[in-house]
Enzyme design. Structure first.
Site, PDB file in Angstrom:
ATOM      1  CG  LEU A  17     -30.315  31.908 -40.131  1.00  0.00           C
ATOM      2  CD1 LEU A  17     -30.932  32.297 -41.474  1.00  0.00           C
ATOM      3  CD2 LEU A  17     -31.339  32.055 -39.016  1.00  0.00           C
ATOM      4  CG  ASP A  36     -19.779  27.369 -42.760  1.00  0.00           C
ATOM      5  OD1 ASP A  36     -19.316  28.191 -43.586  1.00  0.00           O
ATOM      6  OD2 ASP A  36     -20.638  27.667 -41.920  1.00  0.00           O
ATOM      7  CG  ASP A  57     -16.821  27.608 -51.883  1.00  0.00           C
ATOM      8  OD1 ASP A  57     -18.035  27.864 -52.074  1.00  0.00           O
ATOM      9  OD2 ASP A  57     -15.917  28.399 -52.191  1.00  0.00           O
ATOM     10  CB  VAL A  58     -22.365  26.149 -51.095  1.00  0.00           C
ATOM     11  CG1 VAL A  58     -22.603  25.621 -49.695  1.00  0.00           C
ATOM     12  CG2 VAL A  58     -22.268  27.667 -51.118  1.00  0.00           C
ATOM     13  CB  SER A 146     -33.335  37.749 -47.391  1.00  0.00           C
ATOM     14  OG  SER A 146     -33.443  39.010 -46.729  1.00  0.00           O
ATOM     15  CE1 TYR A 159     -28.369  38.456 -48.024  1.00  0.00           C
ATOM     16  CE2 TYR A 159     -30.139  40.032 -47.657  1.00  0.00           C
ATOM     17  CZ  TYR A 159     -29.519  38.838 -47.348  1.00  0.00           C
ATOM     18  OH  TYR A 159     -30.043  38.026 -46.369  1.00  0.00           O
ATOM     19  CE  LYS A 163     -29.807  35.275 -48.968  1.00  0.00           C
ATOM     20  NZ  LYS A 163     -29.583  33.858 -48.587  1.00  0.00           N
TER      21      LYS A 163
END
Length: 253
Positions: A17, A36, A57-58, A146, A159, A163
């Site tokens: 994405l 990234d 790294d976020v 998501s 996950y 999200k």
């Protein structure tokens, strides 16, 4: 908001994405900075003209600040930040090896939720110092949740929780940043044909596509990217989580 001549920041930009979004923005923004993790940047294909990949790294404040400093030094105002970086671990609360690994749950929250918030807050800090456009806008942040945030399947507890957190902070963030002329919108994709999905066999992929009411196929990353561009242009979209799923509602498994 017109993003022509501006700078954009996209996380998770080495593939999937994020790569599709960075490519779509390259023809519209003056400069696109794609973040990234270092190994992904090293393995990535040559990005299109107008996209600069930066290792970051976020979840690391220093690394994100360094990337934003590069964007700020570009001379073009940062009008758009898109959070695509994320991981999708799979484990049941009680599995064959015992209870869900706490470290795995923590890592999902760190990357998907904390990482998104980290980029959101720091990008907003830079945007708030810029001159607004004629409509009073300084920028827009697009996050990625998501449909698992609403219909988490078996094995998706980490996950889904991470999200759901992204979706849950959208309205509060939009309200917090309204006084600065910054919008916040979240996209909740369904089944998208990303490199992660490519790991499944053709039969599994066909079965997943058949579960989508219409259009009965996997979404393309470029469709996600087009939605990002539309959100940036649509000034009245704010504080909302938009499902991009072909009317799919996930079954338990």
């Amino acid at each position: 908001m017109d993003i022509t001549g501006s700078a954009a920041l996209v996380t998770g930009a080495a593939s999937g994405l994020g790569a599709a979004t960075a490519a779509a923005l390259a023809g519209r923004c003056r400069t696109v900075y794609g973040l990234d993790v270092p190994r992904a940047v090293t393995a990535a294909e040559q990005p299109p003209d107008g996209v600069t990949l930066l290792p970051a790294d976020v979840t690391d404040e220093t690394q994100v600040r360094r990337a934003l400093a590069a964007a700020g030094a570009d001379g073009a105002p940062l009008r758009l930040a898109v959070n695509c970086a994320g991981i999708a671990p799979s484990a049941r609360i009680l599995g064959r090896q015992g209870p869900h690994d706490l470290g795995l749950f923590r890592r999902a929250l760190e990357v998907n939720l904390l990482g998104t918030f980290n980029v959101l807050r720091l990008a907003a800090g830079l945007m708030a110092r810029q001159q607004p456009d004629a409509g009073g806008q300084r920028g827009v942040v697009v996050n990625t949740a998501s449909i698992a945030a609403f219909e988490g399947q078996v094995g998706q507890v980490a996950y889904a929780a991470s999200k759901a957190g992204v979706a849950g902070m959208t309205l509060a963030a939009a309200r917090d940043l309204a006084q600065h002329g910054i919008r916040v919108v979240t996209i909740a994709p369904g089944l998208v044909d990303t490199p992660m999905m490519a790991g499944f066999g053709d039969e599994v992929r066909a079965g997943l596509a058949a579960s989508v009411p219409f259009p009965q196929r996997l979404a393309e990353p470029a469709e996600f990217a087009r939605l990002v561009v539309m959100i940036a242009a649509h000034d009245y979209l704010n504080g909302e989580t938009i499902r991009m799923d072909g009317a799919l509602r996930m079954a338990p498994r």
